[in-house]
Design an enzyme around this catalytic site. Sequence first.
Site, PDB file in Angstrom:
ATOM      1  N   GLU A 267       0.775  -1.225  -0.042  1.00  0.00           N
ATOM      2  CA  GLU A 267      -0.005   0.192   0.083  1.00  0.00           C
ATOM      3  C   GLU A 267       0.811   1.249  -0.007  1.00  0.00           C
ATOM      4  O   GLU A 267       0.307   2.261  -0.381  1.00  0.00           O
ATOM      5  CB  GLU A 267      -0.876  -0.183   1.078  1.00  0.00           C
ATOM      6  CG  GLU A 267      -0.230   0.365   2.439  1.00  0.00           C
ATOM      7  CD  GLU A 267       0.105  -1.035   3.292  1.00  0.00           C
ATOM      8  OE1 GLU A 267       0.402  -1.116   4.455  1.00  0.00           O
ATOM      9  OE2 GLU A 267       0.413  -1.969   2.627  1.00  0.00           O
TER      10      GLU A 267
ATOM     11  N   ASP B 242      -8.568  21.585   2.453  1.00  0.00           N
ATOM     12  CA  ASP B 242      -9.369  20.739   3.257  1.00  0.00           C
ATOM     13  C   ASP B 242     -10.891  21.328   3.919  1.00  0.00           C
ATOM     14  O   ASP B 242     -11.852  21.123   3.428  1.00  0.00           O
ATOM     15  CB  ASP B 242      -8.787  20.334   4.734  1.00  0.00           C
ATOM     16  CG  ASP B 242      -7.481  19.650   4.063  1.00  0.00           C
ATOM     17  OD1 ASP B 242      -7.286  19.421   3.185  1.00  0.00           O
ATOM     18  OD2 ASP B 242      -6.461  19.589   5.094  1.00  0.00           O
TER      19      ASP B 242
END
Length: 517
Positions: free
Chosen positions: A177, A233
């Site tokens: 990953e 964000d």
Amino acid sequence: MTSSVRTDSHETVLILDFGSQYSHSIARRLRECKVHSIVLPFDRSLEEIKSIQPKGIILSGGPGSVYEHSAPHTWKQIFELGIPILGICYGLQEIAYQLGGQVARGTKYEYGHAMLTVIEQSDLFRDVPSTFTVWMSHGDLVTELPPSTVPIAKTDNCSFAAIYMKPYLYGLQFHPEVTHTEFGLQILRNFVVHICHCRCDWTMEDFSENAIASIRQRVGSAKVIGAVSGGVDSTVAAVLTSRAIGNQFEAVLVDNGLLRKDEASQVIHRLRDTCGVQLRYVDAASRFLQLLQGVVDPEEKRKVIGKTFVEVFEKEAKSSDASFLLQGTLYPDVIESSSHLGPSVTIKTHHNVGGLPEKMNLKLLEPLRDLFKDEVRELGTLLGIPEESIYRHPFPGPGLAIRIIGQVDEQRLEILRHADSIYIEELKRANLYRCISQAFAVLLPVKAVGVMGDSRSYEDVIALRAVETVDYMTARWYSIPSSVLERVSSRIVNEVNGVNRVVYDITSKPPATIEWE
């Protein structure tokens, strides 16, 4: 922790989290494969696991040892469900332990790159070469395989770097990953496509639609006050929430006195004028700086700022009768603020996660908490947010307080603001800003001797930091051309009063974090 958005119309791969710092990197990689995923703690009930009807299960890595008395273990019955299972690092050792193999402490801790050799072909290694570089991070090893299990790959230090048990069970000692592993994404794609037989039809459009529906369902007719900073964000979170509930949402910008040069005015222009978000400006700089007097420990800084931040918002919320506080929390914030067994080891407290007081008068709304930075940018593009906001480098909630090592005061803030502004200006001039994931200046708590104007000087030191990363869980320092660094250094020393030395940070994450505090 479950995903904040879930749709039963898409196939799901379940990730059981044993405390790895990379657990949600697995989920992010699966999303690149357009596969919906849910991350749950390792000890969720067997009934809940079955109710999800996963197409496959991935057992994450973790800091524990399977043979220890307090080690985390999943249900042995999951191996009897007839569902494809992939164990990664600790997950591989869990498979071996549960099914009759042996796991023991290795002769040394193996951390970093290793050369993997595929010794038997399988669907897991479809379309990858016979040898390639992988990322290792483990102290234990499988020393004896369970019955009917065969090794399918090895390294010089690990005979069972990958294993297979017919018809559906696989294990990897390395981490596919992380970006350090070559062909890691292909390996995970092989698992979900050729072993789990997923349709791979989940997209960011799905996330957006389901996030909007989830916000509407949770908020109902209540009002939401938004914690915005102008960063990608909070901007994406604000626009998403505005799309969901319209005039029930109001964004509030709190100026804590820890912002960069001209940042407040720029944020107001971007959010109010460009994005059309309702925005209220609150000047609380004096309050924050007063409370930070004498505070030098970085964790204490975060908690002071986090507590004050929420108190200011609670006061503003009362005047707007809001019930929810919106925050642009991302998964890297969450995972670095968690602790084993809940489940990952604490690295640092983030101001909008662990820095919050235990009792709040507002309920948190965090629609982005399962996303990584690149996914937030993708979502922002989908929502039509201008690139200037989408590709703005991340800026931490505690602001310049954690980029000033030691005491925070107005004089040191002004030094850092000026130096940071010069640094970013020169990166943009050299067309490097978009190539770098995050760049900033740090004011160190030391002074250095220098010679300025034929006289001895004893002034502050500025450190420059620049990294490139995809998921912000790992990062490499960025190699800025020496000519650019020389220009930045010359300008800072000549233009910023009180600085006579500039250094460049060439440490990757890990072992360092991206921020210095």
